[in-house]
Design a protein around this motif. Sequence first.
Motif, PDB file in Angstrom:
ATOM      1  N   GLU A 152       0.884  -1.206  -0.047  1.00 42.11           N
ATOM      2  CA  GLU A 152       0.113   0.070  -0.031  1.00 42.11           C
ATOM      3  C   GLU A 152       0.829   1.319  -0.082  1.00 42.11           C
ATOM      4  O   GLU A 152       1.626   1.507   0.780  1.00 42.11           O
ATOM      5  CB  GLU A 152      -0.969   0.091   1.289  1.00 42.11           C
ATOM      6  N   SER A 158       0.385   5.643  -0.790  1.00 40.14           N
ATOM      7  CA  SER A 158      -0.633   6.676  -1.112  1.00 40.14           C
ATOM      8  C   SER A 158       0.249   8.111  -0.630  1.00 40.14           C
ATOM      9  O   SER A 158       1.184   8.217  -0.023  1.00 40.14           O
ATOM     10  CB  SER A 158      -1.715   6.694  -0.200  1.00 40.14           C
ATOM     11  N   LYS A 173      -3.439   6.758  -4.270  1.00 40.70           N
ATOM     12  CA  LYS A 173      -3.552   5.455  -3.601  1.00 40.70           C
ATOM     13  C   LYS A 173      -3.401   4.110  -4.429  1.00 40.70           C
ATOM     14  O   LYS A 173      -4.223   3.888  -5.423  1.00 40.70           O
ATOM     15  CB  LYS A 173      -4.190   5.406  -2.494  1.00 40.70           C
ATOM     16  N   GLU A 188     -11.465   5.727  -9.321  1.00 39.95           N
ATOM     17  CA  GLU A 188     -10.945   4.328  -8.907  1.00 39.95           C
ATOM     18  C   GLU A 188     -11.243   3.253  -9.856  1.00 39.95           C
ATOM     19  O   GLU A 188     -11.971   3.440 -10.662  1.00 39.95           O
ATOM     20  CB  GLU A 188     -11.669   3.878  -7.914  1.00 39.95           C
ATOM     21  N   ILE A 245       2.645   8.243  -7.484  1.00 37.20           N
ATOM     22  CA  ILE A 245       2.558   8.643  -5.969  1.00 37.20           C
ATOM     23  C   ILE A 245       3.701   9.258  -5.426  1.00 37.20           C
ATOM     24  O   ILE A 245       4.716   8.864  -6.042  1.00 37.20           O
ATOM     25  CB  ILE A 245       2.346   7.265  -4.992  1.00 37.20           C
TER      26      ILE A 245
END
Length: 172
Positions: free
Chosen positions: A81, A83, A88, A104, A142
């Motif tokens: 993960e 973000s 994210k 998304e 990111i």
Amino acid sequence: MEQRIGSSSQPLEGAGFDPAFIPGLTSPASAAKAEEDGPEKEPEVADVEETEAAAAESEEAAEASPAEPEEDTETDGPVFEASDRRAKMVADHRGVHLSLDDQECEFRWDEIGAVETETARFGKRYTVTVHTPDRRWYPIEIEAPARSHFKEWDEQLDAVLDAYFEEAEDAG
């Protein structure tokens, strides 16, 4: 000399003019569905019948699977993960989930052809690109808190890809 009446330009195609151009963004309108409805039905009547049928199916599905959790919170395998304030990315046993602002997209492991990472030469941008078998790619950038996170993120993402991406290829 031959002259044509009307415009000689062709209609434009692409995601900017037709949201159905991108697979998965909207459900495609099928010609078979139009043939089933036929000209004798009015569009409003057909739409109402379709929504009633969809509502009945969703009620049946809800009754068939009582109290099933929508999201698995416990996973045995690795999870990646990353973000920042806008973007994210989550990669886990279900697949890869990308989100940018209010947009998304989610890819199951069998929908992914390759996952590519790239770091900026200068700056703190970490780019992950998901490639699909139908030659489409979905990049997301990111911003890392520090450049030192790049190596850590690469290792975590490699662990997830090794665990789940190989299993999907073996099963398929």
